[in-house]
Design an enzyme around this catalytic site. Structure first.
Site, PDB file in Angstrom:
ATOM      1  N   HIS A  79     -15.599  25.766  -0.463  1.00 59.83           N
ATOM      2  CA  HIS A  79     -15.685  24.198  -0.680  1.00 59.83           C
ATOM      3  C   HIS A  79     -17.002  23.900  -1.295  1.00 59.83           C
ATOM      4  O   HIS A  79     -18.064  24.334  -0.719  1.00 59.83           O
ATOM      5  CB  HIS A  79     -15.658  23.527   0.631  1.00 59.83           C
ATOM      6  N   TYR A 208     -15.745  13.215   5.954  1.00 61.75           N
ATOM      7  CA  TYR A 208     -16.552  12.561   6.997  1.00 61.75           C
ATOM      8  C   TYR A 208     -16.514  11.079   6.823  1.00 61.75           C
ATOM      9  O   TYR A 208     -17.201  10.361   6.047  1.00 61.75           O
ATOM     10  CB  TYR A 208     -17.973  13.033   7.103  1.00 61.75           C
ATOM     11  N   PRO A 299     -21.050  19.463  16.731  1.00 69.15           N
ATOM     12  CA  PRO A 299     -20.328  20.176  15.610  1.00 69.15           C
ATOM     13  C   PRO A 299     -20.486  19.399  14.260  1.00 69.15           C
ATOM     14  O   PRO A 299     -19.860  19.822  13.227  1.00 69.15           O
ATOM     15  CB  PRO A 299     -18.877  20.133  16.220  1.00 69.15           C
ATOM     16  N   LYS A 303     -22.760  23.813  12.222  1.00 69.36           N
ATOM     17  CA  LYS A 303     -23.731  24.900  12.362  1.00 69.36           C
ATOM     18  C   LYS A 303     -23.834  25.816  13.495  1.00 69.36           C
ATOM     19  O   LYS A 303     -24.356  27.125  13.451  1.00 69.36           O
ATOM     20  CB  LYS A 303     -25.233  24.013  12.874  1.00 69.36           C
ATOM     21  N   TYR A 391     -26.666  21.690   4.800  1.00 69.15           N
ATOM     22  CA  TYR A 391     -25.129  21.905   5.221  1.00 69.15           C
ATOM     23  C   TYR A 391     -24.750  23.243   4.669  1.00 69.15           C
ATOM     24  O   TYR A 391     -24.242  24.151   5.527  1.00 69.15           O
ATOM     25  CB  TYR A 391     -24.196  20.944   4.353  1.00 69.15           C
TER      26      TYR A 391
END
Length: 396
Positions: A79, A208, A299, A303, A391
């Site tokens: 991704h 998200y 979550p 991480k 990220y």
């Protein structure tokens, strides 16, 4: 009659046979250091525990470059970004374009399977299904690991070092005297209602989604199985939610931002509580902590598994240096180096969580402020790059 335990020695005793413990054992073996790994769960229990898995680029490199497996490259999904949904729009954060990096969608269960196969292939000493595990004599030159194996035979192993990689309910952590550990903790007033469903992908990358009904995360698992979550009360009863009600809630939270979900039969559902936790230092005597035994994160920032793998990469180096020199400072250096990354991850996970989840006592001010924060992130290249860098993982 008391059975005399079988006594033996090992250089490193590792409590916990999940990804952290197995990766540490693998890395030590590559340095010529023997270890024994024990876990009170069976192989099947660990393999069948459903967990998400977003791997940072460094985590993928660790699996591939150290010879564990290259299956993540063949079967994982790369991704190069994520979508942020808010205020009626979907905005993509382009990881590759911003920081030249990506993440891989690869379930944690597959990471475990690869690592367990690698340890078996290389002749590693890994024992699942043990019981009555205890660590003792932590201040001694040779601390002890005691347990009963899957057949009930008792063992006592003297080790140069012990490593607690036994998860968030760590027995090892609780063997450290309370006055020798500082624990930082935050409990969140919300949780995730998570589902696994039989459906094709609703989006090519993670979404998200922020809305006035609360947060939702649209993730993927395989071409035919998907993982999705929505913000809920921690005491939510999953059995009170029908499939139709779950889909209606998920659709409402993402439709407002322009996404339509592909629905299918829901095969499992669970509530995941949120907390942030750090135990400092990550060393006491001859015992060292790694992974969830030392820290947990919400979550939202993806991480948890990556932090565990980063821990043991540093820990393998420190153990090797300690064994070569006999100097305790190398063990202290592990704790110092690992905690620097842990606290960066805590900050990022907290930031993502607070930006995307509505407060329990929500107001129009909270909703509008969060929308403005999200708009600031997507409209500023510097802010987008910060999110992308965090990220995808900080370079080693």
């Amino acid at each position: 009659m008391t059975t005399t335990p079988a006594r033996s020695t090992a250089t490193v005793g590792i409590i916990g046979g999940g990804p952290a413990g197995l990766m540490l054992s693998h890395l030590l073996a590559r340095r010529g250091i023997d270890s024994v790994v024990v876990d009170d769960r069976t192989y099947t229990e660990i393999e069948q525990t459903v967990r998400a898995g977003i791997l940072e680029a460094d985590s993928v490199r660790m699996l591939v470059d150290t010879g564990v497996s290259d299956r993540v490259l063949r079967e994982g999904d790369q991704h190069a970004g994520i979508e942020l949904g808010f205020d009626g729009q979907l905005a993509r954060i382009d990881f590759a374009g911003l920081v030249g990096s990506s993440v891989w969608l690869y379930p944690q269960t597959d990471v475990f399977v690869d690592l367990a196969a690698a340890r078996s292939r290389d002749g590693g000493d890994v024992r699942f299904g043990v019981s009555d595990t205890i660590v003792d004599d932590l201040d001694a030159e040779l601390p002890v690991l005691r347990f009963a194996d899957a057949d009930g035979a008792r063992h006592e192993i003297r080790c140069r070092l012990l490593v607690g990689a036994d998860g968030s309910r760590s027995m090892c952590r609780h063997r450290i005297p309370e006055d020798r550990r500082q624990q930082s903790f935050r409990e969140y007033p919300f949780a995730w209602f998570g589902i696994l469903c039989e459906a094709s992908k609703s989006a090519p990358e993670l979404v998200y989604s922020h809305s006035e009904r609360g947060f939702a995360l649209i993730s993927q698992r395989t071409e035919a199985m998907q993982r999705m979550y929505f913000q809920c009360d921690p005491d939510t009863d999953v059995d009170a939610w029908s499939d139709d009600r779950i889909w209606a809630e998920l659709q409402a939270r993402v439709n407002v931002n322009g996404l339509e979900l592909i629905e299918g039969p829901i095969t499992s559902r669970t509530v995941l509580r949120f907390r942030s936790f750090v135990c400092e230092p990550m060393r006491y005597g001859r015992l060292l902590l790694a992974g969830d035994a030392a820290h947990t994160v919400p979550p939202t920032g993806a991480k948890g598994l990556n932090l565990a793998l980063a821990d043991v990469r540093v820990l393998a180096e420190s153990i090797s240096q300690f064994l070569a020199s006999g100097l305790d400072r190398h063990l202290d250096d592990y704790s110092r180096r690992a905690l620097q990354r842990v606290w960066k991850a805590q900050h990022f996970s907290y930031w993502m969580t607070s930006m995307l989840h509505l407060p329990v006592e929500r107001s129009s001010f909270d909703l509008r402020r969060q929308q403005a924060e999200l708009r600031s992130v997507v409209e500023s290249r510097a802010a987008s790059a910060y999110l992308a860098e965090c990220y995808t993982g900080w370079p080693r």
